[in-house]
Design a protein around this motif. Sequence first.
Motif, mmCIF file in Angstrom:
data_model
loop_
_atom_site.group_PDB
_atom_site.id
_atom_site.type_symbol
_atom_site.label_atom_id
_atom_site.label_comp_id
_atom_site.label_asym_id
_atom_site.label_seq_id
_atom_site.Cartn_x
_atom_site.Cartn_y
_atom_site.Cartn_z
ATOM 1 N N ILE A 1 0.835 -1.208 0.000
ATOM 2 C CA ILE A 1 0.000 0.000 0.000
ATOM 3 C C ILE A 1 0.869 1.257 0.000
ATOM 4 N N VAL A 2 1.885 1.282 0.846
ATOM 5 C CA VAL A 2 2.760 2.450 0.912
ATOM 6 C C VAL A 2 3.515 2.627 -0.408
ATOM 7 N N ALA A 3 3.935 1.519 -1.015
ATOM 8 C CA ALA A 3 4.625 1.599 -2.313
ATOM 9 C C ALA A 3 3.699 2.192 -3.368
ATOM 10 N N ALA A 4 2.429 1.799 -3.343
ATOM 11 C CA ALA A 4 1.458 2.341 -4.297
ATOM 12 C C ALA A 4 1.268 3.832 -4.074
ATOM 13 N N ILE A 5 1.131 4.235 -2.823
ATOM 14 C CA ILE A 5 0.924 5.655 -2.514
ATOM 15 C C ILE A 5 2.141 6.480 -2.915
ATOM 16 N N LEU A 6 3.331 6.015 -2.520
ATOM 17 C CA LEU A 6 4.543 6.786 -2.829
ATOM 18 C C LEU A 6 4.780 6.893 -4.323
ATOM 19 N N THR A 7 4.530 5.812 -5.054
ATOM 20 C CA THR A 7 4.744 5.857 -6.499
ATOM 21 C C THR A 7 3.744 6.800 -7.155
ATOM 22 N N GLY A 8 2.505 6.779 -6.652
ATOM 23 C CA GLY A 8 1.459 7.601 -7.242
ATOM 24 C C GLY A 8 1.539 9.074 -6.898
ATOM 25 N N ILE A 9 1.923 9.404 -5.647
ATOM 26 C CA ILE A 9 1.858 10.809 -5.223
ATOM 27 C C ILE A 9 3.190 11.380 -4.749
ATOM 28 N N GLY A 10 4.204 10.518 -4.601
ATOM 29 C CA GLY A 10 5.476 10.971 -4.037
ATOM 30 C C GLY A 10 6.125 12.101 -4.800
ATOM 31 N N GLY A 11 6.108 12.012 -6.133
ATOM 32 C CA GLY A 11 6.719 13.057 -6.943
ATOM 33 C C GLY A 11 6.036 14.407 -6.760
ATOM 34 N N GLY A 12 4.709 14.378 -6.677
ATOM 35 C CA GLY A 12 3.963 15.614 -6.477
ATOM 36 C C GLY A 12 4.232 16.234 -5.118
ATOM 37 N N MET A 13 4.413 15.393 -4.113
ATOM 38 C CA MET A 13 4.714 15.910 -2.777
ATOM 39 C C MET A 13 6.088 16.587 -2.760
ATOM 40 N N ILE A 14 7.074 15.947 -3.380
ATOM 41 C CA ILE A 14 8.414 16.534 -3.441
ATOM 42 C C ILE A 14 8.368 17.846 -4.228
ATOM 43 N N ARG A 15 7.619 17.850 -5.331
ATOM 44 C CA ARG A 15 7.460 19.059 -6.142
ATOM 45 C C ARG A 15 6.925 20.220 -5.307
ATOM 46 N N ASP A 16 5.868 19.955 -4.541
ATOM 47 C CA ASP A 16 5.258 21.020 -3.738
ATOM 48 C C ASP A 16 6.221 21.544 -2.679
ATOM 49 N N VAL A 17 6.970 20.641 -2.052
ATOM 50 C CA VAL A 17 7.930 21.070 -1.034
ATOM 51 C C VAL A 17 9.012 21.949 -1.660
ATOM 52 N N LEU A 18 9.546 21.535 -2.822
ATOM 53 C CA LEU A 18 10.579 22.319 -3.501
ATOM 54 C C LEU A 18 10.040 23.662 -3.989
ATOM 55 N N ALA A 19 8.733 23.704 -4.257
ATOM 56 C CA ALA A 19 8.120 24.954 -4.711
ATOM 57 C C ALA A 19 7.687 25.834 -3.537
ATOM 58 N N GLY A 20 7.958 25.385 -2.314
ATOM 59 C CA GLY A 20 7.598 26.171 -1.142
ATOM 60 C C GLY A 20 6.131 26.114 -0.800
ATOM 61 N N ARG A 21 5.468 25.031 -1.193
ATOM 62 C CA ARG A 21 4.039 24.869 -0.926
ATOM 63 C C ARG A 21 3.810 23.706 0.036
ATOM 64 N N LYS A 22 2.676 23.737 0.726
ATOM 65 C CA LYS A 22 2.260 22.564 1.475
ATOM 66 C C LYS A 22 1.715 21.556 0.462
ATOM 67 N N PRO A 23 2.094 20.271 0.593
ATOM 68 C CA PRO A 23 1.644 19.281 -0.403
ATOM 69 C C PRO A 23 0.126 19.269 -0.568
ATOM 70 N N VAL A 24 -0.322 19.560 -1.783
ATOM 71 C CA VAL A 24 -1.748 19.647 -2.078
ATOM 72 C C VAL A 24 -2.448 18.332 -1.796
ATOM 73 N N VAL A 25 -1.783 17.210 -2.094
ATOM 74 C CA VAL A 25 -2.434 15.904 -1.968
ATOM 75 C C VAL A 25 -2.733 15.540 -0.521
ATOM 76 N N LEU A 26 -2.137 16.249 0.424
ATOM 77 C CA LEU A 26 -2.394 15.969 1.835
ATOM 78 C C LEU A 26 -3.353 16.986 2.458
ATOM 79 N N ARG A 27 -3.851 17.942 1.652
ATOM 80 C CA ARG A 27 -4.660 19.003 2.234
ATOM 81 C C ARG A 27 -5.999 19.220 1.535
ATOM 82 N N GLU A 28 -5.994 19.240 0.228
ATOM 83 C CA GLU A 28 -7.148 19.770 -0.477
ATOM 84 C C GLU A 28 -8.031 18.735 -1.159
#
Length: 198
Positions: free
Chosen positions: A120-147
């Motif tokens: 399950i964690v592998a599925a989640i990380l593969t599916g959303i991990g890149g977007g979370m890293i993107r948001d952090v590097l862009a100075g944003r709170k990860p959208v997938v965990l909030r909105e």
Amino acid sequence: MTWDLLNIIGTIAFAISGALVAMEEDYDILGVFILGLVTAFGGGILRNVLIGLPVDTIWEQGLLLKSALASMGIVFFMPESMIQFSKRSLHFFDAIGLSAFAIQGAIAATSMNHPISAVIVAAILTGIGGGMIRDVLAGRKPVVLREEIYAVWALLGGLVVGLNMVNSTVEYMILFISLVVFRMLSLKLNWKLPHRAL
């Protein structure tokens, strides 16, 4: 062949997503390419670290890297009016990427005989991990965990694969299409998980 095509479409969609976020944050061309690559490949790298696969396999994905770079270059030099249209239509391709990557992450963990929690964690990380890293590097709170409940569909895909509820190609395709449909429905209907602020 089908999985290869879906992988390419998902990679391109995620790369464009990262490039658009970088442009919104006024990054230069190098920042656009870095954020795009992180979005497209970051989740797979996190998954590989988690389940014990070699991280350097990213460099063996020549076609995917070239596709991501080409798509980001096109977006960077595209007229702004076309970019606005592309952003609206990107959600569908983003859903394809989420679904394909989540299922692939779950399959990779299952093939290594990991417990269902790791699948399950592998599925989640593969599916959303890149977007979370993107948001952090862009100075944003990860959208997938909030909105929105974006990550829930990756979780469910991992659960279905981890419980061996799908075995044939047809069943995998039904799961893939279902995740895409639910992702688009949740976006259209604005489904959210419960919030609690302190």
